[in-house]
Design a protein around this motif. Structure first.
Motif, PDB file in Angstrom:
ATOM      1  N   LEU A  37       0.996  -1.086   0.029  1.00 27.58           N
ATOM      2  CA  LEU A  37       0.134  -0.099  -0.004  1.00 27.58           C
ATOM      3  C   LEU A  37       0.756   1.313  -0.138  1.00 27.58           C
ATOM      4  O   LEU A  37       0.819   2.478  -0.825  1.00 27.58           O
ATOM      5  N   GLY A  38       1.797   1.310   0.871  1.00 26.04           N
ATOM      6  CA  GLY A  38       2.849   2.384   0.728  1.00 26.04           C
ATOM      7  C   GLY A  38       3.362   2.650  -0.409  1.00 26.04           C
ATOM      8  O   GLY A  38       3.533   3.867  -1.197  1.00 26.04           O
ATOM      9  N   ALA A  40       2.242   1.767  -3.582  1.00 24.21           N
ATOM     10  CA  ALA A  40       1.469   1.996  -4.304  1.00 24.21           C
ATOM     11  C   ALA A  40       0.980   3.342  -4.308  1.00 24.21           C
ATOM     12  O   ALA A  40       0.867   4.020  -5.332  1.00 24.21           O
ATOM     13  N   PHE A  41       0.822   3.828  -3.121  1.00 25.62           N
ATOM     14  CA  PHE A  41       0.378   5.316  -2.751  1.00 25.62           C
ATOM     15  C   PHE A  41       1.645   6.181  -3.177  1.00 25.62           C
ATOM     16  O   PHE A  41       1.335   7.196  -3.819  1.00 25.62           O
ATOM     17  N   TYR A  42       2.946   5.706  -2.877  1.00 26.10           N
ATOM     18  CA  TYR A  42       4.030   6.829  -3.195  1.00 26.10           C
ATOM     19  C   TYR A  42       4.010   6.825  -4.884  1.00 26.10           C
ATOM     20  O   TYR A  42       4.394   7.913  -5.282  1.00 26.10           O
ATOM     21  N   GLY A  44       1.797   6.286  -6.977  1.00 28.09           N
ATOM     22  CA  GLY A  44       0.436   6.527  -7.669  1.00 28.09           C
ATOM     23  C   GLY A  44      -0.051   5.531  -8.521  1.00 28.09           C
ATOM     24  O   GLY A  44      -0.448   5.730  -9.726  1.00 28.09           O
ATOM     25  N   MET A  45       0.128   4.198  -8.151  1.00 30.49           N
ATOM     26  CA  MET A  45      -0.063   3.237  -9.138  1.00 30.49           C
ATOM     27  C   MET A  45      -1.682   3.185  -9.555  1.00 30.49           C
ATOM     28  O   MET A  45      -2.666   3.301  -8.513  1.00 30.49           O
ATOM     29  N   LEU A  48      -4.297   0.664  -7.557  1.00 31.67           N
ATOM     30  CA  LEU A  48      -4.605   0.702  -6.274  1.00 31.67           C
ATOM     31  C   LEU A  48      -5.811   0.926  -5.832  1.00 31.67           C
ATOM     32  O   LEU A  48      -6.699   0.117  -4.984  1.00 31.67           O
TER      33      LEU A  48
ATOM     34  N   PHE B   2       1.293   7.208   5.218  1.00 30.44           N
ATOM     35  CA  PHE B   2       2.405   6.718   5.890  1.00 30.44           C
ATOM     36  C   PHE B   2       2.835   7.201   7.406  1.00 30.44           C
ATOM     37  O   PHE B   2       3.683   6.543   7.960  1.00 30.44           O
ATOM     38  N   ILE B   6      -0.413   3.111   7.795  1.00 30.45           N
ATOM     39  CA  ILE B   6       0.583   1.812   7.573  1.00 30.45           C
ATOM     40  C   ILE B   6       0.994   1.771   8.961  1.00 30.45           C
ATOM     41  O   ILE B   6       1.182   0.569   9.590  1.00 30.45           O
TER      42      ILE B   6
END
Lengths: 83, 403
Positions: A37-38, A40-42, A44-45, A48, B2, B6
């Motif tokens: 998740l981290g 993918a968020f970073y 911008g996938m 997601l 973040f 998480i």
């Protein structure tokens, strides 16, 4: 009677052990999903939101299904008998 | 994402795998509530201190009721006070009549509604604003810092959010559920599943908030921006589902806390210290009366959250976590725990919290929960070192009976 109780106790311990193993795998999955998740968020996938949508739409009804299955098996019966 | 979602999922794993099962399997059946747990770990003084400290956070329920009332007001135009009163009465009715069993059933249904609504919201956001790369571009154009791991948080603020994961360790709802589980193994499986799902659900809420802050930047309040997003991206039927989802979340939390706090007053304070021979029937009647009193009280207390509820948990619920976390964790794991260490840690940290937050205004930029945990740990370790006697805690546990 004593033999039967011993047998049931062994079965219970085996079941507890299995659940412990499942919990271990789930804990690994928590770590993996957290990291994914981290990432993918970073990045911008695109996948997601779709992944999140599928998980969220399925999780609640699936949990509800298993909950009602436990109720039909009699999970509340012991409490009601005690009352 | 973040600094909270998480880390929260990962840092709560020890609770799911080790502490929760330990509480369920090794602690006697008479330990039902958080104050009972403190009596088991320390003594009756600690029990009373914890029980009294658990009462003020019931004001947090009024913040939740405000959120629910605002939603009903936005959607239907009904007067907000009427909306809050009706919502409060419904919660009080089913909580007082059905107790823990009712909570278990309604929580499950509310959970299913929430998750499906969140899933459709994620779909709606992508449909309305394009894929995540398009959304990220629009956010970067307005507020690029939102896309960084720290967001707008300073390192200390980020640390404060990260350690907020500890809230579940000191949350009485956790221990309520541990006690209700069939076994420690069940706790392990169910809690890890909950952590897994919680991250995915919270991720949708974070995504929604980020999109709302950019596309509805002119909204009068963040909550209005969020609802503007919901009503824009979801079709009419799904909007109703999402409203139901939020109301479900409010009702689930408020009902559980009502039950816990009424149990604290009747079981942990009144029966334990004032009227020890209270019958179970009288305990039940007393619990129902207290639930009704709370319900009326929190409707009135919604007055305090008219300007918004974003600081509600920090001000009201935060001190409970700050005061209980250290003595709870040490009580479950530290061999040299002593009753006086547990008691003083709770009492002095509650006082410290109010002084640091409300009198000093969190000086040096140190968030109150961070300062309170440090203070609590120092007090606990010093007092336990000074008062520890070998074999004294084992002897006192043998005598503890919950009487």
């Amino acid at each position: 009677m004593a033999e039967r109780n011993e047998f049931l106790a062994k079965e219970l311990t085996e079941l507890e052990r299995k659940k412990g193993k499942i919990a271990g795998y789930l804990a690994l999955l928590v770590i993996l999903i957290g990291l994914l998740l981290g990432f993918a968020f970073y990045k911008g996938m695109t996948a997601l939101p779709i992944f999140l949508a599928i998980i969220n739409i399925l999780f609640g009804p699936v949990t509800l299904f298993f909950y009602f299955r436990e109720v039909r098996k009699g999970i509340f019966k012991a409490d009601q008998e005690n009352e | 994402m973040f600094v909270y979602v998480i880390p929260t999922g990962l840092l709560r794993l020890p609770l799911a795998i080790f502490l929760g099962p330990k509480v369920r399997d090794r602690i006697p059946d008479w330990v039902i509530t958080m104050p009972d747990l403190f009596e088991y770990l320390y003594d009756r003084k600690s029990k009373l201190a914890v029980a009294i400290s658990m009462i003020p956070p019931v004001l947090y329920e009024s913040a939740l009721l405000t959120a629910g009332g605002q939603v009903i007001h936005y959607v239907t135009g009904v007067n907000i006070w009427v909306a809050m009163a009706v919502l409060g009465i419904i919660i009080v009715l089913y909580t007082s009549l059905s107790g823990m069993w009712g909570l278990a059933v309604t929580d499950l249904i509310q959970f299913a509604v929430m998750t499906v609504a969140a899933g459709f919201l994620a779909v709606g956001i992508v449909t309305a604003y394009g894929g995540l790369d398009e959304i990220w571009k629009s956010i970067a154009a307005v507020d690029p810092e939102l896309l960084t791991p720290m967001g707008h948080n300073s390192p200390l603020e980020a640390f404060s959010w990260i350690i907020a994961a500890g809230a579940l360790y000191a949350n009485s709802q956790s221990y309520q559920r541990f006690g209700a589980s069939k076994s420690g193994a069940d706790v392990k499986v169910s809690y890890t599943l909950m952590l897994l799902f919680g991250m995915c659900f919270s991720a949708v809420m974070v995504l929604s908030g980020m999109v709302a802050s950019v596309h509805f930047a002119d909204a009068a309040a963040p909550s209005e921006g969020f609802w503007g997003l919901v009503f824009t991206v979801l079709p009419i039927g799904m909007r109703g589902l999402f409203v139901a989802a939020l109301l479900a979340a409010v009702m689930s939390t408020v009902s559980a806390d009502f039950l816990i706090d009424s149990t604290v007053i009747i079981h942990d304070i009144f029966k334990s210290f004032i009227k020890k021979n209270m019958t179970e029937q009288n305990v039940l009647i007393g619990t129902r009366i207290v639930i009704w009193c709370f319900g009326i009280g929190i409707v009135g207390a919604t007055y305090f959250w008219q300007e918004g509820i974003d600081k509600a948990y920090y001000y009201i619920g935060g001190f409970q976590v700050a005061a209980f976390f250290i003595p709870l964790i040490f009580g479950l794991t530290y061999k040299k725990r002593t009753p006086l260490a547990g008691f003083l840690s709770v009492v002095l940290t509650v006082l410290f919290y109010f002084v640091w937050q409300f009198l000093l205004g969190a000086p040096f930029g140190i968030p109150t929960n961070v300062a309170a945990w440090i203070f609590s740990a120092i007090v606990y370790l010093i007092v336990s070192q000074l008062t520890y006697k070998p074999n004294s805690m084992e002897a006192s546990e043998g005598n503890a009976s919950g009487a």
